[in-house]
Design a protein around this motif. Structure first.
Motif, PDB file in Angstrom:
ATOM      1  N   ARG A  25       0.849  -1.181   0.000  1.00 52.00           N
ATOM      2  CA  ARG A  25       0.000   0.000   0.000  1.00 52.00           C
ATOM      3  C   ARG A  25       0.889   1.237   0.000  1.00 52.00           C
ATOM      4  N   CYS A  27       0.470   5.067   0.382  1.00 50.82           N
ATOM      5  CA  CYS A  27      -0.530   6.031   0.819  1.00 50.82           C
ATOM      6  C   CYS A  27      -0.012   7.453   0.622  1.00 50.82           C
ATOM      7  N   ASP A  28      -0.941   8.356   0.305  1.00 54.22           N
ATOM      8  CA  ASP A  28      -0.539   9.744   0.049  1.00 54.22           C
ATOM      9  C   ASP A  28      -0.947  10.692   1.186  1.00 54.22           C
ATOM     10  N   CYS A  29      -1.219  10.141   2.378  1.00 46.70           N
ATOM     11  CA  CYS A  29      -1.560  11.045   3.480  1.00 46.70           C
ATOM     12  C   CYS A  29      -0.321  11.825   3.893  1.00 46.70           C
ATOM     13  N   THR A  86     -10.505   4.325   5.001  1.00 50.70           N
ATOM     14  CA  THR A  86     -10.606   5.432   4.061  1.00 50.70           C
ATOM     15  C   THR A  86     -12.041   5.497   3.543  1.00 50.70           C
ATOM     16  N   SER A  88     -13.144   5.463   0.550  1.00 52.44           N
ATOM     17  CA  SER A  88     -13.438   4.484  -0.502  1.00 52.44           C
ATOM     18  C   SER A  88     -13.527   3.074   0.066  1.00 52.44           C
ATOM     19  N   LYS A 119      -2.478   2.171  -4.689  1.00 48.94           N
ATOM     20  CA  LYS A 119      -2.472   3.576  -4.289  1.00 48.94           C
ATOM     21  C   LYS A 119      -3.618   3.829  -3.318  1.00 48.94           C
ATOM     22  N   ILE A 120      -3.293   4.350  -2.156  1.00 54.43           N
ATOM     23  CA  ILE A 120      -4.282   4.637  -1.126  1.00 54.43           C
ATOM     24  C   ILE A 120      -4.370   6.147  -0.966  1.00 54.43           C
ATOM     25  N   GLU A 121      -5.600   6.677  -1.062  1.00 54.51           N
ATOM     26  CA  GLU A 121      -5.764   8.124  -0.977  1.00 54.51           C
ATOM     27  C   GLU A 121      -6.058   8.553   0.459  1.00 54.51           C
ATOM     28  N   SER A 123      -4.917  10.974   1.967  1.00 61.71           N
ATOM     29  CA  SER A 123      -5.028  12.433   2.080  1.00 61.71           C
ATOM     30  C   SER A 123      -6.481  12.888   2.025  1.00 61.71           C
ATOM     31  N   ARG A 124      -7.373  12.019   1.556  1.00 64.31           N
ATOM     32  CA  ARG A 124      -8.787  12.404   1.428  1.00 64.31           C
ATOM     33  C   ARG A 124      -9.612  11.982   2.631  1.00 64.31           C
TER      34      ARG A 124
END
Ligand code: ZN
Length: 125
Positions: A25, A27-29, A86, A88, A119-121, A123-124
């Protein structure tokens, strides 16, 4: 299940994890993107921490539900307890997760380039 050995940089923190690591994973956090960690999630009982937890320090931030465990000496984070799902993941109906996210960069002998990256978002969240 494969048994993997892992450690921080200085070796003060050692762990074993039982897992078939077939992806990582990414992640973009705000913390993962700075750290560059690639994570793999396992059930709570799949991680055996071979070091007293007082060799580690815990960082909590944001919602304060996730716990990032760092080596007190070298500052590497070998694993963390994730917080909530998350958006999603929740939308996809995944159950809440109470296991660990392993920093696979701390595991010995993995060919990271060959592992697919999810890809784990974060940041959202
Ligand atoms: Zn260390």
């Amino acid at each position: 299940m494969a048994l993997h050995q892992g450690s921080c940089h200085c070796g003060a923190v050692r762990f074993e994890v039982e897992a078939e690591i077939d992806h990582v994973r990414e992640c973009d956090c705000s913390i993962c993107i700075r750290r560059g960690a690639l994570n793999f999630r396992v059930a709570r009982e799949a991680l055996r921490i071979l070091t007293p937890l007082d060799a580690m320090t815990v960082y909590r931030w944001g919602s304060m539900t996730a716990e990032d465990y760092f080596c007190r000496k070298c500052g590497i984070m070998p694993f963390r307890k994730p917080g909530g799902l998350t958006t999603s993941e929740r939308a996809a109906g995944l159950p809440e997760f109470d296991g660990w996210a392993i920093n696979v960069r701390c595991i010995e002998g993995l060919d990271l380039a060959s592992l697919p990256r999810a890809k784990i978002e974060g940041s959202r969240l």
